[in-house]
Design a protein around this motif. Sequence first.
Motif, mmCIF file in Angstrom:
data_model
loop_
_atom_site.group_PDB
_atom_site.id
_atom_site.type_symbol
_atom_site.label_atom_id
_atom_site.label_comp_id
_atom_site.label_asym_id
_atom_site.label_seq_id
_atom_site.Cartn_x
_atom_site.Cartn_y
_atom_site.Cartn_z
ATOM 1 N N TRP A 35 41.853 -24.895 -4.291
ATOM 2 C CA TRP A 35 42.773 -25.090 -3.174
ATOM 3 C C TRP A 35 42.055 -25.932 -2.124
ATOM 4 N N TYR A 36 42.742 -26.975 -1.712
ATOM 5 C CA TYR A 36 42.242 -27.834 -0.656
ATOM 6 C C TYR A 36 43.190 -27.735 0.538
ATOM 7 N N ARG A 37 42.616 -27.888 1.726
ATOM 8 C CA ARG A 37 43.393 -27.921 2.956
ATOM 9 C C ARG A 37 43.284 -29.330 3.524
ATOM 10 N N GLN A 38 44.400 -29.862 3.968
ATOM 11 C CA GLN A 38 44.399 -31.208 4.524
ATOM 12 C C GLN A 38 45.101 -31.200 5.880
ATOM 13 N N TYR A 39 44.327 -31.462 6.927
ATOM 14 C CA TYR A 39 44.898 -31.633 8.253
ATOM 15 C C TYR A 39 45.440 -33.046 8.381
ATOM 16 N N SER A 40 46.363 -33.217 9.315
ATOM 17 C CA SER A 40 46.997 -34.508 9.519
ATOM 18 C C SER A 40 45.954 -35.596 9.804
ATOM 19 N N ARG A 41 46.069 -36.694 9.116
ATOM 20 C CA ARG A 41 45.197 -37.864 9.302
ATOM 21 C C ARG A 41 43.741 -37.612 8.877
ATOM 22 N N LYS A 42 43.545 -36.593 8.038
ATOM 23 C CA LYS A 42 42.210 -36.278 7.540
ATOM 24 C C LYS A 42 42.232 -36.224 6.012
ATOM 25 N N GLY A 43 41.042 -36.234 5.407
ATOM 26 C CA GLY A 43 40.953 -36.061 3.969
ATOM 27 C C GLY A 43 41.024 -34.586 3.600
ATOM 28 N N PRO A 44 41.400 -34.289 2.365
ATOM 29 C CA PRO A 44 41.419 -32.890 1.911
ATOM 30 C C PRO A 44 40.008 -32.297 1.951
ATOM 31 N N GLU A 45 39.932 -31.005 2.264
ATOM 32 C CA GLU A 45 38.651 -30.300 2.243
ATOM 33 C C GLU A 45 38.801 -29.043 1.384
ATOM 34 N N LEU A 46 37.764 -28.770 0.612
ATOM 35 C CA LEU A 46 37.813 -27.641 -0.306
ATOM 36 C C LEU A 46 37.862 -26.327 0.450
ATOM 37 N N LEU A 47 38.805 -25.480 0.007
ATOM 38 C CA LEU A 47 38.968 -24.164 0.613
ATOM 39 C C LEU A 47 38.491 -23.070 -0.348
ATOM 40 N N MET A 48 38.959 -23.125 -1.580
ATOM 41 C CA MET A 48 38.628 -22.103 -2.561
ATOM 42 C C MET A 48 38.469 -22.751 -3.933
#
Lengths: 111, 111
Positions: A35-48
């Motif tokens: 699972w990745y989280r992506q904030y607006s105007r940012k790249g995805p970041e690994l969550l789990m």
Amino acid sequence: QKEVEQDPGPLSVPEGAIVSLNCTYSNSAFQYFMWYRQYSRKGPELLMYTYSSGNKEDGRFTAQVDKSSKYISLFIRDSQPSDSATYLCAMGAGNNRKLIWGLGTSLAVNP
Amino acid sequence: DAGVIQSPRHEVTEMGQEVTLRCKPISGHDYLFWYRQTMMRGLELLIYFNNNVPIDDSGMPEDRFSAKMPNASFSTLKIQPSEPRDSAVYFCASSRVSPLHFGNGTRLTVT
């Protein structure tokens, strides 16, 4: 049919709610799930990151994999406005570096 | 650790022009990936490299797209000539053993 299906939402919840995000997949060869989280105007970041069926917990986040049903979930407890983002599931098999991605679910947590 | 660095952050160009996107991966990472993200299609893998060698370019949409990795700390994605349908956010990601680390992307608009 896509290999990975994810409801795009949007999902809107009040602060403190429990959030459930889901993906289904069709390829039984998938072995690892992310699972990745992506904030607006940012790249995805690994969550789990999980490698097998079962649950994995990290703070307010729990990832669940059910290989028999080809279904993965991400639960967020005590959701916060800072959790407002798009959540992407991704999965892969073996040594293949080509991940298959869901389209992402947009989540808004309202204070 | 500065993370994956992409430039430019935004690019606006006219149809037919050449566009070059740049990426500096995280030091020590031996895999580098180029992705394209759109609302309709989500994240699509274009090409990935291992130790500077292209491994899989099956996602590159057409001959107009090319990617190079002349050394371990730099990669480019070039589109020549650009077309309006190339408008998207282009992400570079790198990894070693662990899952992907993304840059913040280049938002390309072709008019």
